[in-house]
Motif scaffolding. Structure first.
Motif, mmCIF file in Angstrom:
data_model
loop_
_atom_site.group_PDB
_atom_site.id
_atom_site.type_symbol
_atom_site.label_atom_id
_atom_site.label_comp_id
_atom_site.label_asym_id
_atom_site.label_seq_id
_atom_site.Cartn_x
_atom_site.Cartn_y
_atom_site.Cartn_z
ATOM 1 N N GLN A 154 -15.775 -7.515 -22.505
ATOM 2 C CA GLN A 154 -14.530 -6.748 -22.994
ATOM 3 C C GLN A 154 -13.568 -7.479 -23.700
ATOM 4 O OE1 GLN A 154 -15.845 -6.574 -19.942
ATOM 5 N NE2 GLN A 154 -16.044 -4.263 -19.386
ATOM 6 N N GLU A 185 -15.085 -7.963 -27.327
ATOM 7 C CA GLU A 185 -14.833 -6.786 -28.248
ATOM 8 C C GLU A 185 -13.194 -6.845 -28.591
ATOM 9 O OE1 GLU A 185 -15.992 -3.732 -25.297
ATOM 10 O OE2 GLU A 185 -17.982 -3.670 -26.011
ATOM 11 N N TYR A 209 -12.368 -7.085 -32.466
ATOM 12 C CA TYR A 209 -11.766 -5.722 -33.031
ATOM 13 C C TYR A 209 -10.393 -6.334 -33.928
ATOM 14 C CZ TYR A 209 -8.522 -1.690 -33.592
ATOM 15 O OH TYR A 209 -7.768 -0.886 -34.369
#
Length: 459
Positions: free
Chosen positions: A428, A431, A435
């Motif tokens: 996570q 990610e 992003y």
């Protein structure tokens, strides 16, 4: 001969000093381009914490031979010597042999600090206190004001010509007394400050240099004579150059949230006005980069708009998130000791910052502060009256009345400190970083996962 610029991308306190410390190990010349001792960089090495204000952080690395305070800076001389002494007391060697000041930099007087406080106190009476800027009260704004008004004192005046600077300081004091009254300046003694600075003048002479030929030689500009100051110990006359930004883009006098800004150009433009001799063409040299340092969330010290700020005016849950960011991140100003206001990562702000500063790489810092959060949010768009804004607005009224769209990420709730590679970070967390990288359009090269020098993932 690469040149690397390290610039703050939000409202300051992003953790620039740590990256500068890492990069300075391969640099011969580290420069400050703007600002004064209102800046604050913290570096932790071998469990020793070093605080830098006006001095370039390259002083922490003995291999960094020259640390230059550039023409765009304003220097409070007692603080300059106090900071040098503090570094020596913590065991740093040769700091006085590796620091230089441009002869065109301006002197920030005790008088400026007094006036800064008087002006800030007067602003408390404007619009119910809304006029307060939240300055550090270090005298930076008044010093730059006198510089622009052609009333200031430069270092060449101070070290070379006694009567000119003395008369200018007396004139400044007389002008401020006419403006604010004797009562406001009753604790200030101009003759005492003159005597104090006269005590520093002889020692200061060894630090004051003509910046332009030094930098022009360093970047290989044609037609400039070689100076011994630019030569490294191995005879290399084209050193690696590292530029250390102070404050950050949203505090820039032209591009920040004016008037809640500092008084200098803290972005890319200020580098070339504050460090004349450093050719913009040098950034095309192989290995050169403009690095934007971006905290994994957003903070701000002092007054002014802050769209993603988390406080009780939103909800008790948001206030709790903001308090946790402040507490876990130890968000207290290095220079002022004030608690920093905290909020979620603002993508609109960082994309605007990248457009102004032309970053080629990003350093995300303090990712570890988010380790225990169940959710992490990113502000993706601003809306006013239902219309999506295309950029970060100059209009303060618009900033106060925004509707913000967020993207929510599931928290990783796993420690990132100690991870040595990007692949070791929790999924996570990766990610989240990817992003930001994708949306800003600039590669994330470094990821900070803790306060120590070694707590940095390099991609």
């Amino acid at each position: 001969m690469p040149v690397t610029l390290v610039l703050g991308s939000q409202w300051g306190d992003e953790g620039k000093g740590k990256l500068v410390d890492i990069l300075a190990s391969s640099a011969n010349l580290v420069c400050r381009a703007a600002g004064g001792n209102n800046a604050g960089h913290t570096i932790v090495v071998n469990d020793v914490t070093y605080d830098f204000h006006i001095l370039p952080s390259g002083l922490i690395n003995p291999s960094c031979q020259i640390n230059l305070i550039g023409t765009g800076c304003v220097v409070h001389i007692p603080s300059f010597f106090k900071e040098l002494k503090a570094l020596e007391e913590k065991g740093l060697q040769g700091v006085r042999e590796r620091i230089l000041i441009s002869d065109r930099a301006h002197v920030c007087f005790d008088l400026h600090g007094v006036v800064d406080g008087v002006a800030e106190d007067k602003r408390k009476t404007v619009e119910g206190g809304k006029g307060v800027i939240g300055t550090t009260r270090k005298g930076i704004g008044p010093c730059y004001s006198d510089k622009v008004a052609r009333r200031g004192v430069t270092f060449w005046m101070l070290v070379n010509e006694q009567q000119r600077w003395v008369q200018r300081l007396r004139d400044l004091e007389a002008n401020y007394r006419r403006l604010y009254g004797d009562a406001a300046l009753q604790g200030y003694d101009v003759e005492a400050e003159i005597a104090k600075l006269n005590g520093f003048r002889a020692e200061l002479q060894q630090y004051v240099v003509d910046q332009t030929p030094l930098l022009a030689q360093a970047v290989g500009t044609k037609g400039v004579a070689t100076t011994s100051a630019t030569a490294s110990s191995n005879g290399n006359h084209q050193p690696n150059i590292l530029i250390e930004g102070a404050n950050a883009l949203l505090l820039d006098i032209d591009h920040g949230t004016y008037p809640y800004v500092t008084s200098s150009n803290t972005g890319l433009g200020g580098v070339f006005t504050g460090l004349a001799g450093l050719s913009p063409q040098s950034l095309s040299a192989p290995g050169s980069n403009i690095v934007g340092v971006v905290k994994a969330y957003t903070t701000r010290v002092g007054s002014g708009p802050f769209p993603t700020e988390l406080d009780a005016s939103i909800s008790p849950v948001d206030a709790d998130y903001g308090e946790r960011l402040q507490r876990i991140g130890r968000e207290v100003g290095v220079t002022t000791g004030r608690k920093r206001r905290c909020g979620w990562f603002d993508l609109v702000l960082v994309k605007y910052s990248a457009a102004v500063n032309c970053y080629t790489q990003i350093n995300i810092t303090k990712l570890d502060v988010l380790d225990d959060f169940d959710v992490v949010r990113v502000a993706t768009h601003y809306k006013v009256g239902g219309q999506v804004l295309t950029s970060f607005p100059a209009d303060l009224d618009a900033l106060e009345n925004l509707e913000i769209e967020y993207k929510t990420f599931k928290g990783w709730q796993t420690k990132t400190t100690g991870c040595k590679s990007f692949e070791e970070l929790p999924l996570q967390a990766r990610e989240y970083v990817e992003y930001i990288e994708r949306e800003v359009g600039v590669p994330v090269k470094w990821i900070g996962t803790g306060p120590k020098r070694e707590d940095m993932v390099v991609r």
